[in-house]
Design a protein around this motif. Structure first.
Motif, mmCIF file in Angstrom:
data_model
loop_
_atom_site.group_PDB
_atom_site.id
_atom_site.type_symbol
_atom_site.label_atom_id
_atom_site.label_comp_id
_atom_site.label_asym_id
_atom_site.label_seq_id
_atom_site.Cartn_x
_atom_site.Cartn_y
_atom_site.Cartn_z
ATOM 1 N N LEU B 580 0.860 -1.192 0.000
ATOM 2 C CA LEU B 580 0.000 0.000 0.000
ATOM 3 C C LEU B 580 0.888 1.231 0.000
ATOM 4 O O LEU B 580 1.929 1.239 0.641
ATOM 5 C CB LEU B 580 -0.865 0.022 1.258
ATOM 6 N N GLN B 581 0.497 2.247 -0.710
ATOM 7 C CA GLN B 581 1.228 3.510 -0.575
ATOM 8 C C GLN B 581 0.373 4.735 -0.854
ATOM 9 O O GLN B 581 -0.579 4.693 -1.634
ATOM 10 C CB GLN B 581 2.496 3.506 -1.413
ATOM 11 N N MET B 582 0.679 5.783 -0.147
ATOM 12 C CA MET B 582 -0.026 7.065 -0.316
ATOM 13 C C MET B 582 0.987 8.199 -0.218
ATOM 14 O O MET B 582 1.900 8.144 0.602
ATOM 15 C CB MET B 582 -1.054 7.267 0.809
ATOM 16 N N THR B 583 0.798 9.205 -1.058
ATOM 17 C CA THR B 583 1.702 10.361 -0.970
ATOM 18 C C THR B 583 1.243 11.292 0.153
ATOM 19 O O THR B 583 0.108 11.198 0.639
ATOM 20 C CB THR B 583 1.701 11.161 -2.281
ATOM 21 N N PHE B 584 2.122 12.207 0.495
ATOM 22 C CA PHE B 584 1.791 13.208 1.515
ATOM 23 C C PHE B 584 0.504 13.935 1.128
ATOM 24 O O PHE B 584 -0.391 14.134 1.947
ATOM 25 C CB PHE B 584 2.962 14.210 1.625
ATOM 26 N N LYS B 585 0.404 14.300 -0.133
ATOM 27 C CA LYS B 585 -0.763 15.069 -0.583
ATOM 28 C C LYS B 585 -2.040 14.244 -0.492
ATOM 29 O O LYS B 585 -3.099 14.750 -0.120
ATOM 30 C CB LYS B 585 -0.548 15.571 -2.009
ATOM 31 N N GLU B 586 -1.942 12.975 -0.821
ATOM 32 C CA GLU B 586 -3.136 12.108 -0.719
ATOM 33 C C GLU B 586 -3.586 11.971 0.735
ATOM 34 O O GLU B 586 -4.781 11.988 1.028
ATOM 35 C CB GLU B 586 -2.832 10.722 -1.314
#
Ligand code: FES
Ligand code: FES
Lengths: 164, 753
Positions: B580-586
């Motif tokens: 799983l991954q998410m950016t700071f903005k997400e």
């Protein structure tokens, strides 16, 4: 308070009328009456260049020009240097070269540099240092200011070449 | 220590956040404030350097139709003659208050005596000239050595010399005498093969910031005072106003406007309490700005000084003993930088036997204030010149001498502490290897005399309290709210540290310098502390945000926070074998509410700063004029966050040093009047006086900062005075011991006049 004089002039391409006392300097008129506060006061006697503006094709220290002398003139201040197209290349190069620290001298340097590059599009480092000797900066040691102006000259010349 | 760590943002050169405002003239400085109904304040200043104020008659001035209010020291609350803590320093309240408006005595020409508020600035000026003051003129004392004589005119009848905690029998103008010593001085000098002893003097000089002091004050009916001003530290202004006006700090809001230079000179308040008092009395906004002459005559110059240094070394070049006497001008009230000067004078070296005596002496000049590494340039001028003379006499390369004696980790500094990891020797080695040093100079081309000088310098650097708040917006950009006024690009250097922690770009951060109601206590932008201490506050606030975001992500993925990793701006986890991954903005978008991190940090471990400079110059033997031909400044900055602005600090420090060495200095007549109180006659270097300055940043990371930052702003002003003096001395073959080395002094030294 002495009677005020009516003055008609052009500032940054706009026709402007104002009333001022005969003793008021152009710098006082710009800053206190017209609220164009980009020109700064560092000495009020012509020694630091923080108040530099263009009057016709002359660079002047606006602190030692009277407001009434603006009659019929074309004045350009720091506020008129960027256009709706964006920053002037000199402004851009000041940013890229970190040619400012506190920034109080910056408007004066940018106005003086613009006049220099209009008269001499390919100045040597010596030319730049000589021309800008009327503008004091206490923060930068001038090194990055000179670099920025030299680089702006290059950018402007490329622009001219591209348009040719 | 992340010595080899790859940084994404640190070490890059993004455009500063406040740049566009500053190149377009939009940035709002203190003098740009305007209120439609504001009054203008003006100060009446003493025309005498030393006078008793017998009476002040304001009746004529009060009748001026445009005058709204006149104040004298009677309008200031009575404050006690007591030592009190003020922010991070201690001061005598009575002195602080008397320097704002003189009560019984005027102690320097330019000392404020009364102030007026009127409807326009011209009227205010007319009115102050209508105030009648009856003075009893007293003899002034303008030289520290004269002020120390037993029969010298006395400034403060109640002053008692403080000497290491005890009273001492000295002239009443000696405010304090301190002494540091260790080892056996006598044995040290006995072991020396060569001893050099010399007296040095430096002129009173000014910080020379281009923006003069300003203040606009407004007082509301509910007792809330607001002051907009140019200052290095809004909280310091609030503290001083609170003491001088006897008001609770919470009733005062200080709004720091953009600041047009400070260099230590915009910490102390001058007209701010006056504007406040006039606003309180008139219930109108009152604006005040100083003229350039008022700045020279009425605000803290850097102390002039007399220094005697005696240094012994053996044949191999090893220092065996060192002794120094430093006498500094405090100005009208006690408190020069002699303490710091005493601490810095031999700090670059390991010296086993030494004694340093420092004297703080009052005299009839404006109260001295800090100027970039306060005290150190004066002190190191003397010590580094003596070292150069020893090198000449031993026929030893000055760089080699410094490599033999230079302090390193584990050595004891002259005032006691053991050095942690420092980078002094690294600056000397970098000088040795630099092309500038390798290239020899042609000594006598075209009848002019050329010389090369080398000198080193030290500055402690400071830490102390700073606060930062970070707000995360739903679009993932962040507001970074800080209390450190930005004099030279610190919005950028602080934002970049937060960006590094959060894996963002510098442009994703929107820094804002706010007023004292809107952020936690923050010390001054001074002491080379801001990128270090406010930087640490920003790092801590960013780490707090990162932790909160890990919580948000964990919730979102229905995992434990400890399952979530953060790398290069991306939150990562594994769930049921799935990446799983998410950016700071997400994450900011799904956070569903504001994320706020607020931190006050008070770091120690600032990490000392060292610099070594090389200069080549040319002396015109006919005119005595000195031209700098080449200048190389090498400095350990620990870690350059934004290298352009770190270099800028060095270049600016060198330029100020050239002025101090060659052309700047207060000139006084016998009455104690400064005779060159303008930028025309007080000669600061212009672009045409200087060559380009080559800066070499050495990075020996400071163990006290997560990224290794050391303060960089002050130490570059320490070596230039001696470097230039050494070069001139070598060029003309005569030791120069007085600053500035103006053409007449150079000619005199050469025996030409
Ligand atoms: S303010 Fe005009 S030259 Fe200094
Ligand atoms: S940037 Fe501060 S005076 Fe030039």
């Amino acid at each position: 308070m002495s009677k005020k004089t009516h003055v008609q002039t052009e500032i940054n391409g706009e026709g402007i009328e104002f009333l001022c006392e005969p003793r008021q300097s152009l710098l006082e008129v710009l800053r206190d009456e017209l609220h164009l506060t980009g020109a700064k006061e560092g000495c009020n006697n012509g020694n630091c260049g923080a108040c530099t503006v263009l009057m016709g094709d002359r660079i002047v220290n606006s602190c030692i020009v009277l407001g009434v002398e603006a009659e019929g003139e074309k004045i350009e201040t720091i506020e008129g240097i960027a256009t709706s197209e964006g920053l002037h290349p000199i402004q851009q190069k000041f940013l890229e070269h970190a040619a400012l620290q506190c920034g109080i001298c910056t408007p004066g340097f940018i106005v003086s540099s613009k006049a220099l590059l209009e008269q001499n599009p390919t100045p040597s480092e010596e030319d730049v240092r000589f021309w800008l000797a009327g503008n004091l900066c206490r923060c930068t040691g001038y090194h990055k200011i000179v670099e920025a102006v030299m680089d702006a000259a290059k950018a402007l010349n490329t622009e001219v070449a591209d348009n040719a | 220590m992340p010595e080899d760590k790859e940084f994404k943002v640190i070490g890059t050169r993004p455009i500063r956040h406040d740049g566009i405002d500053k190149v377009t003239g939009r940035a709002a400085y203190g003098a740009d404030i305007h209120f439609p109904d504001m009054l203008h304040g003006k100060v009446l200043r003493s025309p005498y350097a030393h006078a008793r104020i017998k009476s002040i008659d304001i009746s004529k001035a009060s009748s001026h139709p445009a005058v709204k209010c006149i104040i004298t020291s009677d309008d200031l609350p009575l404050v006690e003659d007591t030592i009190t803590e003020l922010g991070e320093t201690v001061i005598n309240l009575k002195y602080l208050s008397d320097n704002i408006l003189a009560s019984d005595k005027a102690l320097y020409k330019g000392h404020p005596v009364a102030a007026v508020a009127a409807t326009d600035p011209y009227a205010a000026e007319e009115a102050i000239n209508m105030i009648e003051v009856d003075y009893e003129i007293l003899e002034p004392v303008l030289d520290v050595r004269q002020a120390m004589e037993p029969d010298a005119p006395v400034l403060h009848e109640s002053l008692k010399t403080e000497s290491m905690g005890k009273g001492e029998d000295q002239s009443q103008n000696v405010a304090s005498h301190s002494q540091r010593k260790h080892g056996d001085l006598e044995a040290g000098f006995a072991a020396a093969d060569i001893i050099v002893e010399r007296d040095f003097s430096t002129a009173t000089i000014h910080q020379g910031y281009i923006e003069t002091h300003n203040a606009t004050a407004q007082y509301n009916e509910d007792g809330e005072l607001t002051v907009w001003c140019s200052t290095q530290g809004a909280f310091g202004v609030r503290d001083q106003l609170s003491k001088i006006l006897k008001m609770p700090v919470s009733k005062i809001k200080v709004v720091p406007m953009e600041i047009g230079g400070g260099f230590g000179g915009k910490v102390q308040v001058y007209i701010k309490p006056i504007a406040a008092l006039l606003a309180m009395k008139t219930r109108k906004p009152v604006k005040m700005t100083m003229t350039r002459t008022e700045v020279f005559e009425g605000t803290g110059p850097a102390p002039g000084s007399y220094i005697r240094v005696k240094l012994g070394a053996d044949k191999t070049g090893k220092i065996t003993a060192a002794e120094a006497h430093l006498i500094f001008e405090a100005g009208a009230y006690p408190g020069s930088a002699v303490g710091a000067g005493s601490l810095c004078i031999f700090a670059p070296y390991k010296i086993d036997n030494l004694q340093i005596d420092g004297y703080d002496v009052v005299l009839n000049k404006p109260k001295s204030s800090a100027y970039r590494a306060p005290g150190a340039p004066n002190a190191c001028f003397a010590s580094e010149c003596v070292i150069d003379e020893i090198c000449q006499k031993l026929d030893m390369d000055p760089i080699k001498f410094r490599l033999i004696n230079g302090a390193k980790e584990g050595d004891r500094r002259c005032d006691g502490p053991i050095y942690p990891k420092i980078g002094y020797l690294e600056t000397v080695e970098a000088a040795q290897q630099h092309g500038h040093y390798a290239e020899s100079i042609d000594k006598t081309p075209n009848g002019k005399l050329r010389g090369r000088g080398v000198a080193s310098g030290f500055w402690m650097n400071g830490g102390g309290r700073s606060s930062v708040t970070i707000n995360v917006n739903a679009d993932g950009r962040i507001n970074l709210i800080e209390g450190s006024t930005d004099i030279g690009g610190t919005r950028a250097s602080i934002a970049m540290q937060a960006a590094e922690v959060l894996g963002l770009s510098s442009e994703d951060i929107m820094p804002a310098v706010v007023d004292t109601d809107s952020v936690g206590y923050t010390g001054v932008t001074g002491g080379s502390r801001t990128t270090f201490a406010t930087g640490i506050a920003a790092i801590n606030a960013a780490e707090n945000i990162r932790a909160q975001m890990i919580g948000v992500v964990a919730n979102h993925w229905e995992l434990k926070p400890s399952d979530v990793k953060f790398k290069d701006g991306t939150f990562l986890a594994q769930k049921n074998g799935e990446e799983l991954q998410m950016t700071f903005k997400e994450v900011a978008a799904v956070a569903g509410g504001p994320l706020v991190g607020s931190v006050t940090a008070s770091p120690g471990g600032a990490g000392n700063g060292f610099a070594t400079h090389i200069v080549d110059l040319e002396v015109d033997s006919e005119t005595g004029k000195v031209d700098i031909l080449r200048y190389t400044a090498i400095q350990d900055v620990g870690r350059a966050i934004h290298p352009s602005y770190a270099e800028g600090q060095v270049e600016g420090g060198v330029a100020q040093g050239v002025g101090w060495a060659l052309s700047e200095g207060y000139l006084y007549n016998d009455e104690g009047h400064m005779t060159n109180a303008s930028f025309l006659d007080y000669r600061m270097p212009t672009s045409y006086d200087l060559p380009s300055i080559e800066t070499v940043l050495v990075e020996v990371p400071n163990p006290g900062h997560p990224y290794g930052v050391r303060g960089a702003g002050e130490v570059p002003l320490v070596p230039p005075l001696a470097a230039i003096a050494n070069a001139v001395s070598r060029a003309i073959g005569v030791r120069m011991t007085e600053l500035p080395m103006s053409p007449d002094r150079v000619l005199e030294a050469m025996g030409s006049i």
